[in-house]
Design a protein around this motif. Structure first.
Motif, PDB file in Angstrom:
ATOM      1  N   ALA A   1       0.883  -1.380   0.157  1.00 31.22           N
ATOM      2  CA  ALA A   1      -0.099  -0.187   0.062  1.00 31.22           C
ATOM      3  C   ALA A   1       0.913   1.224  -0.098  1.00 31.22           C
ATOM      4  O   ALA A   1       0.450   2.182   0.100  1.00 31.22           O
ATOM      5  N   ASN A   2       2.058   1.057  -0.366  1.00 26.45           N
ATOM      6  CA  ASN A   2       2.933   2.264  -0.349  1.00 26.45           C
ATOM      7  C   ASN A   2       2.736   3.003  -1.423  1.00 26.45           C
ATOM      8  O   ASN A   2       2.276   2.592  -2.578  1.00 26.45           O
ATOM      9  N   PRO A   3       2.380   4.508  -1.368  1.00 24.91           N
ATOM     10  CA  PRO A   3       1.988   5.157  -2.234  1.00 24.91           C
ATOM     11  C   PRO A   3       2.865   5.318  -3.509  1.00 24.91           C
ATOM     12  O   PRO A   3       2.243   5.495  -4.784  1.00 24.91           O
ATOM     13  N   GLU A   4       4.085   5.137  -3.319  1.00 24.60           N
ATOM     14  CA  GLU A   4       5.032   5.293  -4.596  1.00 24.60           C
ATOM     15  C   GLU A   4       4.579   3.934  -5.305  1.00 24.60           C
ATOM     16  O   GLU A   4       4.781   3.998  -6.426  1.00 24.60           O
ATOM     17  N   ASN A   5       4.415   2.781  -4.656  1.00 24.83           N
ATOM     18  CA  ASN A   5       4.300   1.668  -5.454  1.00 24.83           C
ATOM     19  C   ASN A   5       2.853   1.706  -6.133  1.00 24.83           C
ATOM     20  O   ASN A   5       2.887   1.218  -7.338  1.00 24.83           O
ATOM     21  N   LEU A   6       1.865   2.292  -5.472  1.00 26.11           N
ATOM     22  CA  LEU A   6       0.575   2.318  -6.319  1.00 26.11           C
ATOM     23  C   LEU A   6       0.612   3.324  -7.365  1.00 26.11           C
ATOM     24  O   LEU A   6       0.222   3.070  -8.495  1.00 26.11           O
ATOM     25  N   VAL A   7       1.271   4.253  -7.346  1.00 32.84           N
ATOM     26  CA  VAL A   7       1.715   5.229  -8.373  1.00 32.84           C
ATOM     27  C   VAL A   7       2.394   4.583  -9.579  1.00 32.84           C
ATOM     28  O   VAL A   7       2.075   4.590 -10.773  1.00 32.84           O
ATOM     29  N   ARG A   8       3.546   3.958  -9.110  1.00 28.03           N
ATOM     30  CA  ARG A   8       4.249   2.996 -10.012  1.00 28.03           C
ATOM     31  C   ARG A   8       3.463   2.226 -10.943  1.00 28.03           C
ATOM     32  O   ARG A   8       3.451   2.032 -12.241  1.00 28.03           O
ATOM     33  N   ALA A   9       2.523   1.384 -10.067  1.00 28.51           N
ATOM     34  CA  ALA A   9       1.711   0.548 -10.739  1.00 28.51           C
ATOM     35  C   ALA A   9       0.601   1.115 -11.738  1.00 28.51           C
ATOM     36  O   ALA A   9       0.287   0.663 -12.868  1.00 28.51           O
ATOM     37  N   GLU A  10       0.009   2.308 -11.383  1.00 26.55           N
ATOM     38  CA  GLU A  10      -1.028   3.154 -11.996  1.00 26.55           C
ATOM     39  C   GLU A  10      -0.236   3.384 -13.191  1.00 26.55           C
ATOM     40  O   GLU A  10      -0.948   3.399 -14.540  1.00 26.55           O
ATOM     41  N   GLN A  11       0.925   4.186 -13.315  1.00 28.56           N
ATOM     42  CA  GLN A  11       1.679   4.480 -14.487  1.00 28.56           C
ATOM     43  C   GLN A  11       2.167   2.999 -15.282  1.00 28.56           C
ATOM     44  O   GLN A  11       1.942   3.475 -16.629  1.00 28.56           O
ATOM     45  N   GLU A  12       2.387   2.020 -14.922  1.00 31.11           N
ATOM     46  CA  GLU A  12       2.550   1.087 -15.890  1.00 31.11           C
ATOM     47  C   GLU A  12       1.238   0.622 -16.221  1.00 31.11           C
ATOM     48  O   GLU A  12       1.245   0.256 -17.651  1.00 31.11           O
ATOM     49  N   PHE A  13       0.102   0.514 -15.713  1.00 29.93           N
ATOM     50  CA  PHE A  13      -1.256   0.313 -16.332  1.00 29.93           C
ATOM     51  C   PHE A  13      -1.589   1.069 -17.378  1.00 29.93           C
ATOM     52  O   PHE A  13      -2.055   0.821 -18.548  1.00 29.93           O
ATOM     53  N   ASP A  14      -1.015   2.459 -17.160  1.00 27.67           N
ATOM     54  CA  ASP A  14      -1.495   3.609 -17.974  1.00 27.67           C
ATOM     55  C   ASP A  14      -0.664   3.377 -19.603  1.00 27.67           C
ATOM     56  O   ASP A  14      -1.232   3.522 -20.779  1.00 27.67           O
TER      57      ASP A  14
END
Length: 94
Positions: free
Chosen positions: A13-26
């Protein structure tokens, strides 16, 4: 004792990991959309009268998607190699 420890929260739930995952998905969705747009424009005429693809259109789309995927795979390997080279330069102090 709970299995939902702090380390689990920090890892998943680390915000950095979530942002990275969202960027990869995008990035993946952008690539998918480009493949669809390119192959549709190349393989399917703008004015058509049948609701289904004919055999030629289907084959064209299959080949188009395969080629797009092959290019992406090649680029990915090249980028990984460059990243590794940069990493080796940084770790050697040069």
């Amino acid at each position: 004792m709970s299995t939902w420890s702090g380390s689990f929260t920090q890892t998943y739930a680390n915000p950095e990991n979530l942002v990275r995952a969202e960027q990869e998905f995008d990035a993946f969705m952008d690539l998918y959309q480009r493949i669809m747009d390119t192959c549709r424009a190349k393989c399917i005429p703008p004015h058509y009268h049948e609701p289904d693809l004919n055999k030629g259109e289907s084959v064209c789309i299959d080949r188009c998607v395969f080629k797009y995927g092959a290019v992406q795979k090649l680029l990915s390997k090249k980028m990984d190699g460059q990243a590794e080279n940069l990493s080796n330069l940084g770790s050697s102090g040069g």
